[in-house]
Design an enzyme around this catalytic site. Structure first.
Site, PDB file in Angstrom:
ATOM      1  CG  HIS A 167     -34.522  46.579  72.053  1.00  0.00           C
ATOM      2  ND1 HIS A 167     -34.646  45.396  72.755  1.00  0.00           N
ATOM      3  CD2 HIS A 167     -33.394  47.184  72.529  1.00  0.00           C
ATOM      4  CE1 HIS A 167     -33.654  45.300  73.631  1.00  0.00           C
ATOM      5  NE2 HIS A 167     -32.884  46.369  73.518  1.00  0.00           N
ATOM      6  CB  SER A 176     -51.705  45.269  44.589  1.00  0.00           C
ATOM      7  OG  SER A 176     -53.073  44.971  44.805  1.00  0.00           O
ATOM      8  CE  LYS A 223     -49.261  47.158  48.855  1.00  0.00           C
ATOM      9  NZ  LYS A 223     -50.031  46.250  49.694  1.00  0.00           N
ATOM     10  CD  GLU A 255     -43.181  41.034  50.423  1.00  0.00           C
ATOM     11  OE1 GLU A 255     -44.135  40.694  51.133  1.00  0.00           O
ATOM     12  OE2 GLU A 255     -43.317  41.635  49.342  1.00  0.00           O
TER      13      GLU A 255
END
Ligand code: ARG
Length: 465
Positions: A162, A283, A289, A296
């Protein structure tokens, strides 16, 4: 003749008007099926050789066809070949050019075959070689994964259920779980290859041919295990392409799970691993970043691959025997699936070995989450408590830990004894993270010794491929 006969077509004989220009474009496939040119030529060479052995073509005709096809091959390779949508598809483009080059003999190549068995052969040859490239990349990824596991057999991290801290595991054990998924994917890929590796050549349009063909000869020449059994089935079913797409959907599903974990682990909140800069991007607005774009993107690619599987299933559904033009729609989804799978595997095979685990942070996360609570319950069971009562006792100790900001291993013995007076000094051996993982010492367990042995077995399997 009142209407103009369409003579530009290889099938124009019975037609009395030219194909509508929109229909020409709508029905053409050459823009995408030219990708199978090398396979089409290989199939034609095997077919011509067999026709000659059967006495249908003379030795001179075979030699002319061979020379012509090798020139066509060369023109395609060097980019000088003129592809034309008036010639509809890769098959007729190549045949027309062959005839241009060698004259009337070129027109004899199509004796005893049809584009229906020709295209079925080409796709199988194309997919078979794609499968072999994919198998190589998949093996490279597995090798990198298992090697990283072998050097992290005792790197402790939290195991999750979980996505909540559950029990400590080793990082090597986690990586070997990935490898098991990939190992099954490899098996599915090879199963698919086995079933597709049959030669449909000789099925002709749908019923076979009246020429004395030798199907075993063409099958062997093209590296197929055997000819297919039934001509109607041979030209119509694309189940091998569907199977491949099903393999791809599962593989990408697995890669997306790995990708998701990499994305989580690189976040400041987890901070379990470092991904080298070359797999990340920045970024344009937030200077701090470093985004895990490669994982991804792989996570996102599963969408198109699942879509292609559904496309092909839907394409095949309810098609009456035998060949239908619907099947021309099999190629783009299949090709894009091949490209996507190869790109994603390449990205992962390059990236996974470069993962730098942050052992200290992983260990700290495991320590913080009461991950040895089950070990304490098992300890109490060994003292004679029924498991349900032990569970209750440990639950109370954990509640106390939450309230006092102490992990179980950090509580004084007297505190623990307040929950169960029988607890002794030896409890601390089971409350440590190292004690916890070492105790799961059986086949498939997370004990470092088991993980090391499992990594060796996995490496051996990879070497035997
Ligand atoms: N371009 C066609 C395909 O991909 C080749 C077979 C066409 N056969 C036919 N009888 N129209 O399926």
């Amino acid at each position: 003749m009142s209407k103009q006969q369409d003579t530009s077509k290889l099938w124009g004989g019975r037609f009395t008007e030219a194909t509508d220009s929109f229909v020409q474009r709508f029905t053409a496939s050459v823009d995408f099926d030219r990708r199978m040119a090398a396979e089409d030529i290989a199939g034609s060479l095997a077919h011509a050789d067999m026709l000659c052995a059967a006495g249908v073509l003379s030795d001179e005709e075979l030699a002319a066809i061979r020379d012509g096809l090798s020139q066509v091959q060369e023109e395609i390779r060097d980019g000088s070949f003129q592809w034309s949508i008036e010639l509809e598809d890769v098959h007729m483009n190549i045949e027309a050019r062959l005839t241009e080059l060698i004259g009337i003999t070129g027109k004899k190549l199509h004796t005893g075959r049809s584009r229906n068995d020709q295209v079925a052969t080409d796709i199988r040859l194309y997919l078979r070689s794609a499968i072999d490239s994919i198998a190589g990349e998949l093996t490279r990824l597995q090798h990198g994964t298992v090697t990283l596991a072998a050097s992290n057999t005792d790197t402790i991290m939290p195991g999750f259920t979980h996505l909540q801290t559950a029990q400590p595991v080793t990082f090597g054990h986690h990586l070997l779980a990935w490898n098991e998924m990939l190992q099954r994917d490899y098996g599915r890929l090879q199963d698919c290859r086995k079933r597709l590796n049959r030669s449909p050549l000789g099925a002709a349009a749908l019923a076979g041919t009246t020429y004395p063909i030798d199907r075993a000869r063409t099958a062997a020449a093209l590296g197929f295990d055997a000819p297919t059994e039934n001509s109607l089935d041979s030209v119509s079913d694309r189940d091998f392409a569907i199977e491949f797409c099903a393999f791809a959907a599962l593989l990408l599903t697995h890669l997306s799970r790995m990708a998701e974990e990499l994305v989580l682990w690189t976040s400041a909140q987890f901070d379990f691993i470092e991904l080298p800069d070359r797999f990340c991007t920045g970024s344009s607005i937030m200077p701090q970043k470093k985004n895990p774009d490669v994982p991804e993107l792989v996570r996102g690619k599963v969408g198109r691959v699942n879509g292609h599987l559904v496309s092909l299933l839907t394409l095949m559904k309810s098609q009456p025997l035998a060949y239908n033009k619907d099947n021309q729609e099999d190629k783009e989804p299949l090709f894009d699936t091949v490209d996507t799978v190869l790109d994603c595997l390449r990205a992962f095979a390059d990236m996974v070995p470069a993962i730098k685990p942050k052992a200290r942070q992983m260990r700290e996360a495991a320590r913080r989450g009461f991950s040895t609570a089950t070990d304490l319950a098992d300890y109490l069971v060994r003292l004679g408590l029924p498991f349900r009562d032990a569970h209750e006792v440990v639950g109370k100790a954990v509640a106390h830990g939450v309230a006092s900001n102490l992990d179980l291993a950090e509580m004084p013995l007297e505190t623990l004894q307040a929950f169960c007076p029988d607890i002794g000094e030896d409890v601390f051996a089971v409350l440590t993270l190292e004690g916890s993982v070492a105790a799961r010492d059986h086949l498939g367990g997370t004990a470092p010794a088991q993980v090391a042995a499992a990594a060796q077995r996995a490496l051996r399997k990879l070497e035997q491929r």
